[in-house]
Design a protein around this motif. Structure first.
Motif, PDB file in Angstrom:
ATOM      1  N   GLU A  93       7.036  -8.876  -0.292  1.00 47.10           N
ATOM      2  CA  GLU A  93       7.072  -7.880  -0.834  1.00 47.10           C
ATOM      3  C   GLU A  93       5.511  -7.320  -1.121  1.00 47.10           C
ATOM      4  OE1 GLU A  93       8.523  -8.656  -4.623  1.00 47.10           O
ATOM      5  OE2 GLU A  93      10.438  -8.716  -4.218  1.00 47.10           O
ATOM      6  N   LEU A  94       4.606  -8.341  -1.123  1.00 45.29           N
ATOM      7  CA  LEU A  94       3.281  -7.839  -0.910  1.00 45.29           C
ATOM      8  C   LEU A  94       2.756  -7.496   0.326  1.00 45.29           C
ATOM      9  CD1 LEU A  94       0.562  -8.223  -2.415  1.00 45.29           C
ATOM     10  CD2 LEU A  94       0.101 -10.316  -1.527  1.00 45.29           C
ATOM     11  N   LEU A  95       3.315  -7.742   1.404  1.00 42.94           N
ATOM     12  CA  LEU A  95       2.985  -7.386   2.675  1.00 42.94           C
ATOM     13  C   LEU A  95       3.606  -5.790   2.745  1.00 42.94           C
ATOM     14  CD1 LEU A  95       3.586 -10.150   5.002  1.00 42.94           C
ATOM     15  CD2 LEU A  95       1.318  -9.197   4.399  1.00 42.94           C
ATOM     16  N   GLN A  96       4.816  -5.727   2.276  1.00 44.11           N
ATOM     17  CA  GLN A  96       5.364  -4.272   2.446  1.00 44.11           C
ATOM     18  C   GLN A  96       4.478  -3.303   1.279  1.00 44.11           C
ATOM     19  OE1 GLN A  96       9.635  -4.685   1.147  1.00 44.11           O
ATOM     20  NE2 GLN A  96      10.376  -5.612   3.235  1.00 44.11           N
ATOM     21  N   ARG A  97       4.021  -3.785   0.238  1.00 44.52           N
ATOM     22  CA  ARG A  97       3.408  -2.911  -0.536  1.00 44.52           C
ATOM     23  C   ARG A  97       1.965  -2.503   0.200  1.00 44.52           C
ATOM     24  NH1 ARG A  97       2.209  -6.135  -4.314  1.00 44.52           N
ATOM     25  NH2 ARG A  97       4.363  -6.258  -5.346  1.00 44.52           N
ATOM     26  N   SER A  98       1.307  -3.420   0.678  1.00 42.96           N
ATOM     27  CA  SER A  98       0.166  -3.226   1.434  1.00 42.96           C
ATOM     28  C   SER A  98       0.269  -2.202   2.573  1.00 42.96           C
ATOM     29  CB  SER A  98      -0.482  -4.648   2.026  1.00 42.96           C
ATOM     30  OG  SER A  98      -0.689  -5.317   0.856  1.00 42.96           O
ATOM     31  N   GLN A  99       1.359  -2.270   3.143  1.00 33.44           N
ATOM     32  CA  GLN A  99       1.826  -1.468   4.247  1.00 33.44           C
ATOM     33  C   GLN A  99       1.999   0.011   3.866  1.00 33.44           C
ATOM     34  OE1 GLN A  99       5.282  -2.471   6.532  1.00 33.44           O
ATOM     35  NE2 GLN A  99       4.893  -0.765   8.212  1.00 33.44           N
ATOM     36  N   ARG A 100       2.732   0.309   2.727  1.00 30.38           N
ATOM     37  CA  ARG A 100       3.015   1.489   2.090  1.00 30.38           C
ATOM     38  C   ARG A 100       1.445   2.100   1.587  1.00 30.38           C
ATOM     39  NH1 ARG A 100       7.310  -1.124  -0.411  1.00 30.38           N
ATOM     40  NH2 ARG A 100       6.179  -1.370  -2.184  1.00 30.38           N
TER      41      ARG A 100
END
Length: 234
Positions: free
Chosen positions: A102-109
């Motif tokens: 979830e943290l990586l997906q947020r950073s990608q967004r």
């Protein structure tokens, strides 16, 4: 008519209950004995009556059989406990991995310019610096790839130039040999008629077959003595 199906339930009459207990107990002990003899099995049977009286049967030794039973029971409990702990550890690991995803997906967004509303000024500045560093690395890599492609094209150009020179040299040598063969054939057909011209033909053939050497050397004039005189004989 056959016997009807007996419904299993507690016998209320004490005498009947005691008689049934004695019959079934003896039958059960007999079956345990037969099982141990016929199948070579280790059998232990323990029965307590309603009055607390003990009835038992053991094919070998009751104590050894009970110890064996306790070891097997403890081993099963230990295995169950280990399985429970492993399951709990795996559950915790899965929870941690979900949080990281979830943290990586947020950073990608955020890097794509999405979901920037909850970010404060410091977080936006940090994101801006990350984008600048990434852009610098991207441009550096792009320049390196372009230079590598240019160098590769230059190597191909040099290789093609060398191949072209080799083909030109072979073509010149082939043309020179063809001219020499033609001149030799002409000189052979005209043997005895053009004697003074043989040296000139030879020099011409040599010049055609060695164009580079003739370019550095001076031209030689062929002196031909006139063999034909026109006039009146007195």
């Amino acid at each position: 008519m056959g016997r009807g199906r007996v419904q299993l339930r507690r016998i209320e009459n004490k005498i009947n209950r005691q008689v049934t207990f004695s019959k079934r107990r003896n039958g059960l002990l007999k079956k345990a004995y037969e099982l141990s003899v016929l199948c070579d099995a280790e059998v232990a049977l323990i029965i307590f009556s309603t009055r607390g009286k003990l009835y038992e049967f053991a094919s070998s030794s009751m104590n050894k059989t009970l110890e064996r039973y306790e070891k097997c029971s403890y081993a099963m409990q230990d295995t169950t406990g280990v399985s429970d702990r492993e399951a709990q550890n795996w559950h915790q690991e899965v929870t941690k991995l979900k949080g990281k995803v979830e943290l990586l997906q947020r950073s990608q967004r955020h890097l794509l310019g999405e979901d920037l509303g909850p970010l404060n000024v410091k977080e936006l500045q940090h994101l801006e610096r990350q984008l600048e560093v990434a852009l610098t690395h991207l441009r550096t890599r792009k320049t390196q790839v372009m230079l590598e492609q240019i160098e590769d094209l230059r190597q191909r150009e040099r290789l093609l130039h060398e191949v072209n020179k080799s083909l030109q040299k072979k073509l010149s040598e082939t043309e020179g040999r063809d001219v020499i063969c033609g001149i030799e054939q002409t000189s052979n057909t005209n043997t005895g008629t053009n004697g003074p011209w043989d040296s000139s033909i030879t020099n011409t053939a040599y010049a055609l077959s060695h164009p580079q050497q003739n370019s550095n050397s001076s031209l030689h004039h062929v002196d031909c003595e006139p063999t034909l005189q026109i006039g009146y004989i007195k």
